[in-house]
Motif scaffolding. Structure first.
Motif, PDB file in Angstrom:
ATOM      1  N   LYS A  81      17.794  11.012 -27.497  1.00  0.00           N
ATOM      2  CA  LYS A  81      17.159  10.127 -28.303  1.00  0.00           C
ATOM      3  C   LYS A  81      16.557   9.682 -28.067  1.00  0.00           C
ATOM      4  O   LYS A  81      16.004   8.049 -29.004  1.00  0.00           O
ATOM      5  N   GLU A  82      16.249   8.599 -26.719  1.00  0.00           N
ATOM      6  CA  GLU A  82      15.682   7.515 -26.322  1.00  0.00           C
ATOM      7  C   GLU A  82      13.705   8.031 -26.897  1.00  0.00           C
ATOM      8  O   GLU A  82      13.720   7.013 -27.292  1.00  0.00           O
ATOM      9  N   LEU A  83      13.450   9.304 -26.635  1.00  0.00           N
ATOM     10  CA  LEU A  83      12.049   9.374 -26.847  1.00  0.00           C
ATOM     11  C   LEU A  83      11.919   8.805 -28.504  1.00  0.00           C
ATOM     12  O   LEU A  83      10.758   8.753 -29.205  1.00  0.00           O
ATOM     13  N   LEU A  84      13.273   9.803 -29.404  1.00  0.00           N
ATOM     14  CA  LEU A  84      12.630   9.480 -30.717  1.00  0.00           C
ATOM     15  C   LEU A  84      13.179   7.978 -31.073  1.00  0.00           C
ATOM     16  O   LEU A  84      11.890   7.674 -32.319  1.00  0.00           O
ATOM     17  N   GLU A  85      13.462   7.333 -30.402  1.00  0.00           N
ATOM     18  CA  GLU A  85      13.739   6.392 -30.593  1.00  0.00           C
ATOM     19  C   GLU A  85      12.213   5.435 -30.262  1.00  0.00           C
ATOM     20  O   GLU A  85      11.590   5.183 -31.383  1.00  0.00           O
ATOM     21  N   THR A  86      11.925   5.450 -29.468  1.00  0.00           N
ATOM     22  CA  THR A  86      10.288   5.188 -29.134  1.00  0.00           C
ATOM     23  C   THR A  86       9.375   5.115 -30.015  1.00  0.00           C
ATOM     24  O   THR A  86       8.346   4.943 -30.432  1.00  0.00           O
ATOM     25  N   TRP A  87       8.983   6.667 -30.790  1.00  0.00           N
ATOM     26  CA  TRP A  87       7.999   6.658 -31.920  1.00  0.00           C
ATOM     27  C   TRP A  87       8.935   6.316 -32.906  1.00  0.00           C
ATOM     28  O   TRP A  87       8.074   5.472 -33.726  1.00  0.00           O
ATOM     29  N   ARG A  88       9.953   5.987 -33.385  1.00  0.00           N
ATOM     30  CA  ARG A  88      10.069   5.806 -34.743  1.00  0.00           C
ATOM     31  C   ARG A  88       9.979   4.132 -34.536  1.00  0.00           C
ATOM     32  O   ARG A  88       9.749   3.278 -35.585  1.00  0.00           O
ATOM     33  N   THR A  89      10.259   3.296 -33.575  1.00  0.00           N
ATOM     34  CA  THR A  89      10.027   1.684 -33.593  1.00  0.00           C
ATOM     35  C   THR A  89       8.272   1.786 -33.445  1.00  0.00           C
ATOM     36  O   THR A  89       8.348   0.512 -32.935  1.00  0.00           O
ATOM     37  N   TYR A  90       8.283   2.432 -32.990  1.00  0.00           N
ATOM     38  CA  TYR A  90       6.248   2.592 -32.430  1.00  0.00           C
ATOM     39  C   TYR A  90       5.823   2.053 -31.565  1.00  0.00           C
ATOM     40  O   TYR A  90       4.626   1.453 -31.202  1.00  0.00           O
ATOM     41  N   ARG A  91       7.070   1.936 -30.872  1.00  0.00           N
ATOM     42  CA  ARG A  91       6.665   1.276 -29.100  1.00  0.00           C
ATOM     43  C   ARG A  91       5.521   2.341 -29.209  1.00  0.00           C
ATOM     44  O   ARG A  91       4.997   1.784 -27.742  1.00  0.00           O
ATOM     45  N   PHE A  92       5.737   3.350 -28.475  1.00  0.00           N
ATOM     46  CA  PHE A  92       4.443   4.683 -27.907  1.00  0.00           C
ATOM     47  C   PHE A  92       3.299   3.965 -28.365  1.00  0.00           C
ATOM     48  O   PHE A  92       2.580   3.861 -27.809  1.00  0.00           O
ATOM     49  N   LEU A  93       3.527   4.639 -29.628  1.00  0.00           N
ATOM     50  CA  LEU A  93       2.168   4.101 -30.538  1.00  0.00           C
ATOM     51  C   LEU A  93       1.332   3.189 -30.226  1.00  0.00           C
ATOM     52  O   LEU A  93       0.539   3.190 -29.316  1.00  0.00           O
ATOM     53  N   ILE A  94       2.210   1.619 -30.178  1.00  0.00           N
ATOM     54  CA  ILE A  94       1.196   0.373 -29.496  1.00  0.00           C
ATOM     55  C   ILE A  94       0.736  -0.082 -28.545  1.00  0.00           C
ATOM     56  O   ILE A  94      -0.324   0.149 -28.184  1.00  0.00           O
ATOM     57  N   LEU A  95       1.523   0.984 -27.145  1.00  0.00           N
ATOM     58  CA  LEU A  95       1.064   1.333 -26.087  1.00  0.00           C
ATOM     59  C   LEU A  95      -0.048   2.007 -26.106  1.00  0.00           C
ATOM     60  O   LEU A  95      -0.721   1.673 -25.394  1.00  0.00           O
TER      61      LEU A  95
END
Lengths: 73, 254
Positions: free
Chosen positions: B10-24
């Motif tokens: 759930k956490e990994l999905l969240e960080t992907w959907r909120t673009y956090r991972f992408l931006i970082l």
């Protein structure tokens, strides 16, 4: 001027990925701005300008502070 | 115990959907690309702006300059972006009340904290390693010299520092009711650590040394053993902070 072109071509392997990454970030943010018309503050035009004009910083600021609640749309 | 992998997903999905991972990822990769570029171009920029009036002969940039740029970018700007991106990781869920349902149905609260911490760590390791490899490749290509023999040893402290830093962010986020006060907590902790760094005796024990001495280690003027106490303190503090975050969340009204 000639000198600048030489520099550009010499470091093209660095410039190209940087430009691609910046564009990818900008386009992602731009699509998000257009699709989610609710913001914590500001309006659509303001965020489009910020995202497009300020490379790297603009999209970060938008996703960190400007993005509205996802559940509202 | 079976809930942990589910929450992690759930956490990994969240960080992907909120673009956090992408931006970082994008920001860190841009830092990684800029480092050798800035190192290479600095003398040219100086020449262009001063012209022939510059009397001194500028030294040719080496791989040392490239790695200096890398550790400066990541150690200052990079971790600040990480703090901004992740400061809401717990406080947003507390503020919105999205955890209420899960916890009342029997999800242990420590699972929430641990899944968040593991997901943060995974992202940190992936993004940082990717940017390290990029800088390494370009530096080896543009600066084929042997002035930076211990590249991996210099990089290791930065990874360990992430363990500590992410634990600080998570703890601050659990204490806070909104992401801004969580961010403030992280900045305060870093401020205090930099103040402590003014005392020479404490320097090797201070986690800040893990993002300050990378160049000395990369060049071989300082050994990794010297800052081993700082690493131990960082890891211990990270464990304590995660336990602390569980304790705080246990008392927190959801």
């Amino acid at each position: 001027m000639n000198n600048n072109w030489q520099l550009l071509i010499k470091y093209l392997p660095i410039f190209i990925p940087i430009i691609i990454l910046e564009l990818a970030l900008m386009i992602t943010a731009l699509i998000h701005v257009l699709r989610h018309p609710h913001y914590r503050f500001g309006n659509k035009v303001l965020w489009i300008i910020i995202v497009v004009v300020f490379q790297i910083i603009g999209p970060i600021v938008y996703f960190a502070f400007g993005r509205g609640d996802d559940s509202r749309g | 115990m079976r809930t942990l992998p589910t929450m992690l997903r759930k956490e990994l999905l969240e960080t992907w959907r909120t673009y956090r991972f992408l931006i970082l990822a994008v920001v860190f990769l841009i830092f990684a690309l800029m480092s050798p570029l800035i190192a290479k171009l600095t003398p040219d920029i100086m020449k262009m702006s001063f012209g022939k009036s510059l009397g001194i002969q500028l030294p040719k940039p080496t791989s040392v300059d490239s790695w200096t740029q890398f550790y400066k970018n990541i150690g200052q700007m990079g971790i600040f972006v990480v703090a901004i991106m992740f400061s809401g990781t717990m406080s947003q869920e507390l503020g919105k009340g999205t955890l209420v349902n899960l916890v009342t149905k029997g999800l242990p609260r420590w699972v929430v904290v641990c899944s968040k911490y593991i997901s943060l760590l995974l992202q940190w390791v992936v993004i940082l390693t990717a940017s390290f490899l990029v800088t390494w490749g370009y530096t080896a290509y543009y600066f084929p010299d042997h002035k930076t023999p211990h590249i991996f040893l210099g990089f290791l402290p930065l990874l360990v520092f992430g363990m500590f830093f992410l634990a600080v962010i998570l703890f601050g986020s659990t204490l806070a009711r909104n992401s801004y006060s969580g961010l403030l907590f992280t900045i305060l902790v870093m401020g205090v650590l930099y103040l402590v760094n003014l005392f020479k005796a404490a320097q090797n024990y201070n986690p800040v040394t893990l993002i300050g001495d990378n160049m000395a280690i990369t060049q071989g003027t300082k050994t990794l053993v010297k800052i081993a106490p700082g690493m131990a303190v960082a890891v211990a503090a990270a464990v304590l902070l995660v336990i602390g975050a569980v304790a705080v969340l246990n008392r927190q009204k959801l």
